[in-house]
Scaffold this motif. Sequence first.
Motif, mmCIF file in Angstrom:
data_model
loop_
_atom_site.group_PDB
_atom_site.id
_atom_site.type_symbol
_atom_site.label_atom_id
_atom_site.label_comp_id
_atom_site.label_asym_id
_atom_site.label_seq_id
_atom_site.Cartn_x
_atom_site.Cartn_y
_atom_site.Cartn_z
ATOM 1 N N ILE A 1 0.937 -1.183 0.000
ATOM 2 C CA ILE A 1 0.007 0.000 -0.151
ATOM 3 C C ILE A 1 0.882 1.106 -0.224
ATOM 4 O O ILE A 1 0.550 2.159 -0.754
ATOM 5 C CB ILE A 1 -1.103 -0.104 1.186
ATOM 6 C CG1 ILE A 1 -2.184 -1.168 0.964
ATOM 7 C CG2 ILE A 1 -1.666 1.431 1.267
ATOM 8 C CD1 ILE A 1 -2.867 -1.283 1.967
ATOM 9 N N ASP B 1 -5.842 -3.148 -15.204
ATOM 10 C CA ASP B 1 -5.877 -4.034 -14.070
ATOM 11 C C ASP B 1 -5.211 -5.479 -14.514
ATOM 12 O O ASP B 1 -5.471 -6.179 -15.488
ATOM 13 C CB ASP B 1 -7.388 -4.491 -13.668
ATOM 14 C CG ASP B 1 -7.945 -3.063 -12.767
ATOM 15 O OD1 ASP B 1 -7.109 -2.243 -12.574
ATOM 16 O OD2 ASP B 1 -9.252 -2.878 -13.197
ATOM 17 N N LYS C 1 -7.155 -8.600 -11.061
ATOM 18 C CA LYS C 1 -7.103 -7.992 -9.752
ATOM 19 C C LYS C 1 -7.232 -6.424 -9.853
ATOM 20 O O LYS C 1 -6.307 -5.784 -10.264
ATOM 21 C CB LYS C 1 -5.363 -8.136 -9.411
ATOM 22 C CG LYS C 1 -5.374 -9.661 -9.159
ATOM 23 C CD LYS C 1 -5.723 -10.110 -7.819
ATOM 24 C CE LYS C 1 -5.047 -11.166 -7.607
ATOM 25 N NZ LYS C 1 -5.690 -11.779 -5.881
ATOM 26 N N GLU C 2 -8.581 -5.928 -9.839
ATOM 27 C CA GLU C 2 -8.836 -4.681 -9.823
ATOM 28 C C GLU C 2 -7.898 -3.814 -8.772
ATOM 29 O O GLU C 2 -7.626 -4.104 -7.815
ATOM 30 C CB GLU C 2 -10.374 -4.325 -9.524
ATOM 31 C CG GLU C 2 -11.173 -4.949 -10.442
ATOM 32 C CD GLU C 2 -12.364 -4.632 -10.361
ATOM 33 O OE1 GLU C 2 -13.028 -3.595 -9.693
ATOM 34 O OE2 GLU C 2 -13.393 -5.539 -10.532
ATOM 35 N N GLY C 3 -7.286 -2.628 -9.646
ATOM 36 C CA GLY C 3 -6.440 -1.878 -8.704
ATOM 37 C C GLY C 3 -5.067 -2.178 -8.692
ATOM 38 O O GLY C 3 -4.289 -1.493 -8.223
ATOM 39 N N GLU C 4 -4.789 -3.487 -9.011
ATOM 40 C CA GLU C 4 -3.397 -3.773 -9.214
ATOM 41 C C GLU C 4 -2.942 -3.695 -10.760
ATOM 42 O O GLU C 4 -3.247 -4.271 -11.590
ATOM 43 C CB GLU C 4 -3.220 -5.458 -8.859
ATOM 44 C CG GLU C 4 -1.893 -5.837 -8.656
ATOM 45 C CD GLU C 4 -1.856 -7.115 -8.197
ATOM 46 O OE1 GLU C 4 -0.891 -7.760 -8.694
ATOM 47 O OE2 GLU C 4 -2.316 -7.445 -7.317
ATOM 48 N N ASN C 5 -2.109 -2.695 -10.738
ATOM 49 C CA ASN C 5 -1.647 -2.011 -12.239
ATOM 50 C C ASN C 5 -0.046 -2.237 -11.978
ATOM 51 O O ASN C 5 0.317 -2.409 -11.173
ATOM 52 C CB ASN C 5 -1.817 -0.911 -12.358
ATOM 53 C CG ASN C 5 -3.476 -0.662 -12.128
ATOM 54 O OD1 ASN C 5 -3.859 -0.156 -10.910
ATOM 55 N ND2 ASN C 5 -4.453 -0.827 -13.135
ATOM 56 N N LYS D 1 2.088 2.008 -3.584
ATOM 57 C CA LYS D 1 1.030 2.587 -4.331
ATOM 58 C C LYS D 1 0.793 4.117 -3.951
ATOM 59 O O LYS D 1 0.711 4.850 -4.825
ATOM 60 C CB LYS D 1 -0.293 1.838 -4.145
ATOM 61 C CG LYS D 1 -0.437 0.617 -4.669
ATOM 62 C CD LYS D 1 -1.666 -0.122 -4.786
ATOM 63 C CE LYS D 1 -1.624 -1.302 -5.429
ATOM 64 N NZ LYS D 1 -3.018 -2.056 -5.434
ATOM 65 N N LYS D 2 0.945 4.285 -2.578
ATOM 66 C CA LYS D 2 0.804 5.864 -2.140
ATOM 67 C C LYS D 2 1.892 6.606 -2.695
ATOM 68 O O LYS D 2 1.705 7.665 -3.204
ATOM 69 C CB LYS D 2 0.858 5.920 -0.681
ATOM 70 C CG LYS D 2 -0.563 5.582 -0.004
ATOM 71 C CD LYS D 2 -0.494 5.463 1.434
ATOM 72 C CE LYS D 2 -1.673 5.173 2.227
ATOM 73 N NZ LYS D 2 -1.917 5.230 3.510
ATOM 74 N N ASP E 1 -2.483 1.518 -16.549
ATOM 75 C CA ASP E 1 -3.965 1.762 -16.226
ATOM 76 C C ASP E 1 -4.568 0.355 -15.989
ATOM 77 O O ASP E 1 -5.642 0.197 -15.374
ATOM 78 C CB ASP E 1 -4.792 2.542 -16.590
ATOM 79 C CG ASP E 1 -4.367 4.081 -16.205
ATOM 80 O OD1 ASP E 1 -3.814 4.211 -15.115
ATOM 81 O OD2 ASP E 1 -4.425 5.055 -16.830
ATOM 82 N N SER F 1 1.704 7.050 -6.431
ATOM 83 C CA SER F 1 0.308 7.922 -6.850
ATOM 84 C C SER F 1 0.895 9.550 -6.470
ATOM 85 O O SER F 1 0.581 10.476 -7.240
ATOM 86 C CB SER F 1 -0.943 7.657 -5.829
ATOM 87 O OG SER F 1 -1.379 6.563 -6.099
#
Length: 184
Positions: free
Chosen positions: A2, A162, A179-183, A5-6, A160, A9
Amino acid sequence: MINLKKIISCILAIAVMSSFSVVLADGSADVYTEEANILKTLGIYSAQKNKNEAVTQKEFMQITAKIFGKDFDKKYYTQLGILPFSNGKYDEEEPVPYYDALRAMVIITGYDYFAKTGGGFPQGYLKIADECKITDGVKITDESAITRAEAIKIVFNTLDVDMMVRAKVWGTESTYEVKEGENL
């Protein structure tokens, strides 16, 4: 995971906010420059070459390897099934055909099985690339060589997507899931 990812982002947000838009004579923004700046910030692409020239196979493979933070490894890409290209060869100085660029991105995102069972090369890969929006903003519809601008657009769009992963294996049967959100 996580925290990574932060961090990514935040980097992307800073890159978007701090990157400047080049406005062309017709008043439109140069999307290539914005996307190239984001990829440069992420360490994926840094070349300052003519965006309208064909991208070489070597250059494209180096860009795709940087998505994973690695250097290009021909043996690894051969094991993945990305190499050789559809003509049966890998020639570093030859341009990358559009269909092969899409095939590489579909394989990298894990959708290879569905592309193969959905028509194979090139139709199955084109269909999956279109469904995953890898082709958004790219105007090629044939086997033409892609330009650096088109390569950047394809790679940028791929970030972008998934990821598709093999969820379970029973003997010779496998199930896959997105895996939604796993890019990348």
